[in-house]
Write a protein that holds these residues in place. Structure first.
Motif, PDB file in Angstrom:
ATOM      1  N   LEU A   1       0.876  -1.133  -0.058  1.00 49.56           N
ATOM      2  CA  LEU A   1       0.031   0.243   0.021  1.00 49.56           C
ATOM      3  C   LEU A   1       0.934   1.142   0.122  1.00 49.56           C
ATOM      4  CD1 LEU A   1      -2.787   1.285  -0.100  1.00 49.56           C
ATOM      5  CD2 LEU A   1      -2.753   1.223   2.644  1.00 49.56           C
ATOM      6  N   GLY A   2       1.977   1.311   0.818  1.00 50.85           N
ATOM      7  CA  GLY A   2       2.769   2.350   0.863  1.00 50.85           C
ATOM      8  C   GLY A   2       3.519   2.535  -0.290  1.00 50.85           C
ATOM      9  N   GLY A   3       3.795   1.604  -1.015  1.00 48.99           N
ATOM     10  CA  GLY A   3       4.599   1.534  -2.388  1.00 48.99           C
ATOM     11  C   GLY A   3       3.710   2.203  -3.402  1.00 48.99           C
ATOM     12  N   ILE A   4       2.283   2.010  -3.156  1.00 50.31           N
ATOM     13  CA  ILE A   4       1.364   2.368  -4.399  1.00 50.31           C
ATOM     14  C   ILE A   4       1.074   3.818  -4.027  1.00 50.31           C
ATOM     15  CG2 ILE A   4      -0.769   2.330  -5.289  1.00 50.31           C
ATOM     16  CD1 ILE A   4      -0.934  -0.814  -4.606  1.00 50.31           C
ATOM     17  N   MET A   5       0.941   4.111  -2.946  1.00 52.99           N
ATOM     18  CA  MET A   5       0.508   5.698  -2.380  1.00 52.99           C
ATOM     19  C   MET A   5       1.751   6.499  -2.488  1.00 52.99           C
ATOM     20  SD  MET A   5      -2.317   4.859   0.610  1.00 52.99           S
ATOM     21  CE  MET A   5      -2.165   6.764   0.802  1.00 52.99           C
ATOM     22  N   GLN A   6       2.973   6.329  -2.220  1.00 53.66           N
ATOM     23  CA  GLN A   6       3.921   7.421  -2.272  1.00 53.66           C
ATOM     24  C   GLN A   6       4.276   8.183  -3.466  1.00 53.66           C
ATOM     25  OE1 GLN A   6       5.484   8.291   0.578  1.00 53.66           O
ATOM     26  NE2 GLN A   6       4.714   6.989   2.162  1.00 53.66           N
ATOM     27  N   PRO A   7       4.387   7.245  -4.391  1.00 53.16           N
ATOM     28  CA  PRO A   7       4.471   8.461  -5.826  1.00 53.16           C
ATOM     29  C   PRO A   7       3.392   8.957  -6.254  1.00 53.16           C
ATOM     30  CG  PRO A   7       4.810   5.900  -6.227  1.00 53.16           C
ATOM     31  CD  PRO A   7       4.236   5.805  -4.770  1.00 53.16           C
ATOM     32  N   LEU A   8       2.036   8.658  -5.836  1.00 57.86           N
ATOM     33  CA  LEU A   8       0.837   9.494  -6.041  1.00 57.86           C
ATOM     34  C   LEU A   8       0.921  10.621  -4.821  1.00 57.86           C
ATOM     35  CD1 LEU A   8      -1.801   6.598  -6.337  1.00 57.86           C
ATOM     36  CD2 LEU A   8      -0.747   7.907  -8.160  1.00 57.86           C
ATOM     37  N   MET A   9       1.324  10.535  -3.733  1.00 60.97           N
ATOM     38  CA  MET A   9       1.383  11.466  -2.664  1.00 60.97           C
ATOM     39  C   MET A   9       2.354  12.519  -3.168  1.00 60.97           C
ATOM     40  SD  MET A   9       1.004   8.952   0.713  1.00 60.97           S
ATOM     41  CE  MET A   9       1.433  10.331   1.803  1.00 60.97           C
ATOM     42  N   LYS A  10       3.486  11.949  -3.802  1.00 56.58           N
ATOM     43  CA  LYS A  10       4.665  13.067  -4.052  1.00 56.58           C
ATOM     44  C   LYS A  10       4.021  13.946  -5.244  1.00 56.58           C
ATOM     45  CE  LYS A  10       8.818  10.417  -3.314  1.00 56.58           C
ATOM     46  NZ  LYS A  10      10.059   9.875  -3.993  1.00 56.58           N
ATOM     47  N   LEU A  11       2.909  13.438  -6.212  1.00 56.06           N
ATOM     48  CA  LEU A  11       2.384  14.207  -6.962  1.00 56.06           C
ATOM     49  C   LEU A  11       1.612  15.370  -6.384  1.00 56.06           C
ATOM     50  CD1 LEU A  11       1.359  11.592  -9.818  1.00 56.06           C
ATOM     51  CD2 LEU A  11       3.198  13.430  -9.826  1.00 56.06           C
ATOM     52  N   VAL A  12       0.991  14.997  -5.493  1.00 48.83           N
ATOM     53  CA  VAL A  12      -0.019  15.846  -4.788  1.00 48.83           C
ATOM     54  C   VAL A  12       1.129  16.952  -3.815  1.00 48.83           C
ATOM     55  CG1 VAL A  12      -1.777  16.021  -2.868  1.00 48.83           C
ATOM     56  CG2 VAL A  12      -1.850  14.318  -4.604  1.00 48.83           C
ATOM     57  N   TYR A  13       1.843  16.275  -3.348  1.00 52.53           N
ATOM     58  CA  TYR A  13       2.686  17.458  -2.478  1.00 52.53           C
ATOM     59  C   TYR A  13       3.620  18.330  -3.379  1.00 52.53           C
ATOM     60  CZ  TYR A  13       2.723  14.766   1.694  1.00 52.53           C
ATOM     61  OH  TYR A  13       2.239  14.033   2.941  1.00 52.53           O
ATOM     62  N   GLY A  14       3.709  17.922  -4.585  1.00 58.33           N
ATOM     63  CA  GLY A  14       4.400  18.824  -5.910  1.00 58.33           C
ATOM     64  C   GLY A  14       3.379  20.020  -6.153  1.00 58.33           C
ATOM     65  N   PHE A  15       1.966  19.465  -6.441  1.00 57.61           N
ATOM     66  CA  PHE A  15       0.987  20.469  -6.510  1.00 57.61           C
ATOM     67  C   PHE A  15       0.958  21.616  -5.536  1.00 57.61           C
ATOM     68  CE2 PHE A  15      -3.465  21.676  -5.905  1.00 57.61           C
ATOM     69  CZ  PHE A  15      -3.568  22.362  -7.101  1.00 57.61           C
ATOM     70  N   LEU A  16       0.805  20.959  -4.083  1.00 57.67           N
ATOM     71  CA  LEU A  16       0.573  21.818  -3.157  1.00 57.67           C
ATOM     72  C   LEU A  16       1.841  22.627  -2.814  1.00 57.67           C
ATOM     73  CD1 LEU A  16      -0.773  19.233  -0.544  1.00 57.67           C
ATOM     74  CD2 LEU A  16      -2.208  21.108  -1.638  1.00 57.67           C
ATOM     75  N   ALA A  17       3.079  22.445  -3.246  1.00 59.64           N
ATOM     76  CA  ALA A  17       3.984  23.138  -3.095  1.00 59.64           C
ATOM     77  C   ALA A  17       4.041  24.449  -3.978  1.00 59.64           C
ATOM     78  CB  ALA A  17       5.339  22.491  -3.677  1.00 59.64           C
ATOM     79  N   LEU A  18       3.464  24.317  -4.886  1.00 56.30           N
ATOM     80  CA  LEU A  18       3.106  25.497  -5.743  1.00 56.30           C
ATOM     81  C   LEU A  18       2.303  26.802  -5.011  1.00 56.30           C
ATOM     82  CD1 LEU A  18       2.024  23.740  -9.224  1.00 56.30           C
ATOM     83  CD2 LEU A  18       4.232  24.723  -8.631  1.00 56.30           C
ATOM     84  N   LEU A  19       1.482  26.414  -4.000  1.00 55.46           N
ATOM     85  CA  LEU A  19       0.819  27.228  -3.385  1.00 55.46           C
ATOM     86  C   LEU A  19       1.620  27.896  -1.934  1.00 55.46           C
ATOM     87  CD1 LEU A  19      -2.537  25.077  -2.549  1.00 55.46           C
ATOM     88  CD2 LEU A  19      -2.002  26.835  -4.353  1.00 55.46           C
ATOM     89  N   GLY A  20       2.637  27.172  -1.775  1.00 60.23           N
ATOM     90  CA  GLY A  20       3.615  27.444  -0.853  1.00 60.23           C
ATOM     91  C   GLY A  20       4.920  28.337  -1.203  1.00 60.23           C
TER      92      GLY A  20
END
Length: 213
Positions: free
Chosen positions: A194-213
């Motif tokens: 589960l962690g292996g599946i989610m980590q790359p997807l979470m990185k994409l979301v974190y990258g999007f959120l970084a644009l706000l910061g």
């Protein structure tokens, strides 16, 4: 700075309660908007966290995850009841009702990013560090909940979106997985998949959120 268990609980409690409450309330609001008042009539269209807490999934399991070193944060809330057949357009509206929870988590993650920016600017203020830790926790729990719920496994939101998007025969086949969905998730969690599946997807979301910061 290494936080003890009490400090971790104090920092994570508010973000977790907000994350699960708004996630479930968003489902309820969307369902009522599209014609199903079930959750509203049962008192679940509310921002009262007590209406959405599951003792095991919301309290015990996340607490155990915090206690385990390097543990992957995992949990769930009490699902909002939705009568998809009562929606004005069950398939089209059902996708939006299912997507409402993860979208609420994305919006909350964005709000916590702004709060983190505020904390960074409180240089030397007593509240700077606690607020920064809480904002980081808020970002994490909302990203985790968003990505987890979008996995295409019924009864997760992503599974429901998939079912409402497939042709009827294929949708019926996928729906038959639902009774085993939580077992599948626990197995994936226990094996580390589960962690292996989610980590790359979470990185994409974190990258999007970084644009706000």
């Amino acid at each position: 700075m290494e936080l003890n268990l009490i400090q971790q609980i104090a920092i994570w409690t508010l973000p977790v309660l907000f994350a699960i409450t708004l996630h479930e309330a968003a489902h309820a609001y969307a369902a009522k908007h599209f014609g199903d008042p079930t959750a509203f009539l049962m008192g679940r269209m509310t921002l009262n966290p007590l209406k959405h807490i599951d003792p095991i999934g919301t309290v015990l399991l996340p607490l155990l995850c915090l206690m385990l070193p390097g543990g992957f944060l995992f949990g769930w809330a009490k699902p909002v009841p939705v009568n998809f057949g009562a929606l004005r357009n069950p398939r089209a509206n059902g996708r939006w009702v299912a997507a409402a929870g993860p979208l609420a988590n994305l919006a909350m993650a964005a709000c916590w990013v702004l709060i983190l920016r505020l904390a960074v600017n409180l240089d030397g203020n007593y509240f700077q560090l606690p607020l920064a830790y809480m904002a980081q926790a808020g970002i994490t729990i909302n990203v985790v909940l968003m990505v987890l719920n979008l996995l295409p496994i019924p009864p997760l939101d992503g599974g429901r979106i998939l079912v409402f998007s497939l042709p009827r025969e294929a949708a019926a086949a996928v729906s038959r997985i639902e009774p085993y969905g939580m077992i599948i998730l626990v197995v994936l969690l226990a094996t580390g998949i589960l962690g292996g599946i989610m980590q790359p997807l979470m990185k994409l979301v974190y990258g999007f959120l970084a644009l706000l910061g």
